[in-house]
Design an enzyme around this catalytic site. Sequence first.
Site, short mmCIF file in Angstrom:
data_model
loop_
_atom_site.label_atom_id
_atom_site.label_comp_id
_atom_site.label_asym_id
_atom_site.label_seq_id
_atom_site.Cartn_x
_atom_site.Cartn_y
_atom_site.Cartn_z
N THR A 214 7.40 -0.42 -9.49
CA THR A 214 7.57 -1.87 -9.34
C THR A 214 6.23 -2.54 -9.65
OG1 THR A 214 9.08 -1.33 -7.54
CG2 THR A 214 8.42 -3.64 -7.73
N LYS B 297 4.03 -5.02 -7.33
CA LYS B 297 3.24 -4.55 -6.18
C LYS B 297 1.81 -4.19 -6.54
CE LYS B 297 6.93 -2.58 -3.40
NZ LYS B 297 7.35 -1.29 -2.90
N GLY C 242 -2.35 16.79 -0.01
CA GLY C 242 -2.82 15.78 0.93
C GLY C 242 -3.17 16.31 2.31
N GLY D 14 2.04 1.63 -2.78
CA GLY D 14 2.52 1.40 -1.42
C GLY D 14 1.36 1.39 -0.43
N GLY D 15 1.67 1.71 0.83
CA GLY D 15 0.66 1.68 1.89
C GLY D 15 -0.50 2.63 1.65
N LYS E 38 2.32 0.18 11.34
CA LYS E 38 0.92 0.04 10.93
C LYS E 38 0.51 -1.42 10.66
CE LYS E 38 0.00 4.55 8.80
NZ LYS E 38 -0.47 5.20 7.58
N ASN F 75 2.71 1.80 -11.25
CA ASN F 75 3.75 1.83 -10.21
C ASN F 75 5.09 1.46 -10.81
OD1 ASN F 75 4.46 2.22 -7.43
ND2 ASN F 75 4.78 0.01 -7.26
N ASP G 128 -7.28 6.51 7.18
CA ASP G 128 -6.79 7.12 5.93
C ASP G 128 -7.84 6.98 4.84
OD1 ASP G 128 -4.35 7.98 6.88
OD2 ASP G 128 -3.28 6.16 6.30
N ASN H 275 -4.17 2.42 11.55
CA ASN H 275 -3.55 3.67 12.02
C ASN H 275 -4.26 4.26 13.23
OD1 ASN H 275 -5.84 4.70 10.74
ND2 ASN H 275 -4.79 6.58 10.16
#
Length: 269
Positions: A134, A137, A231, A110-111, A48, A132, A84, A69
């Site tokens: 981490t 990010k 989802g 994330g993405g 992507k 999150n 998305d 995408n």
Amino acid sequence: MHKSIYRQLELDDTSYRAIELPEERLKSFFSGFRVGGFDGVNVTIPHKQAVIQLLDEVDVKAKVIGAVNCINRSNNQLVGYNTDVLGFTHTLRTHSIDVEGKDVLLIGAGGSAKAVAAAFAQQDVASVTIANRTKDKVADIVSVIGHLNRDVKTYASDLDELESVKTKFACVVNTTSVGMHPEIEHSPITDVTANNIFKDKAAAVDLIYNPLQTQFLKQADSAGAGVALNGIEMLVAQAVYSVEIWMGGNIVTHVDMRALTRELERSFR
Ligand code: NAP
């Protein structure tokens, strides 16, 4: 899913197929795509991001998110999009989840979190709290939101802090892969957090669709969430929006997304 979309639209001579492409063949594939073979292409993990440099133009949201995408070919020019974002917005709209001027919680960075963040920014939410594992990010998500809507406030949170967060959220979205098959007993949040963040009937959305009912959604249901959605609708909607980009015109209103969703759900059971 795509075959079902084309069947509904009576596009009998349209075909869609999956191609597994190693990274080293990406460039040559796109050189060929530019001059023929396909009218459109969907790209998924792990290409992507890498695909962006091979395109002539990239839609502003896809550029800000840094992920494409869906690609359309027109006059040998390749234009990239991210459907998305449209897919997630479709889920909000279908279930009348009104987030304008409201506070929302995004779990994960994330993405897919970037796509959800872009959708929230476009819906003029008041604030997005991002939690999150981490923490570094979170800055990427803040940057996406800042590029698209400077009026949206952003807050970073640890997953643990959510047990006592005081904000009344209108919508809470799990964008982590925690709870996805085969680790279906896992959730990114504790029961204490679920009771805290859903006590005011926040809408819960889990981007995961396998399983259809995740641990996160079970927690949301028992804690009193206004609605608990997986989802699968986003997955269907992002595909239909891709077809709209390739075909032009108004495809979205001519497709029965509910029927597609039910069909896909049956295939996951
Ligand atoms: P990604 O870019 O790899 O991001 C994964 C996220 O999950 C990160 O925030 C990561 O946290 C977090 N995470 C992973 N393992 C964790 C753990 N053990 N504890 C806490 N956090 C953890 O993946 P993605 O592309 O965003 O996809 C995420 C999920 O969304 C997948 O299940 C995917 O199938 C689903 N998805 C659905 C749709 C749809 O149309 N419905 C679209 C896209 C994606 P760190 O940053 O700390 O690693």
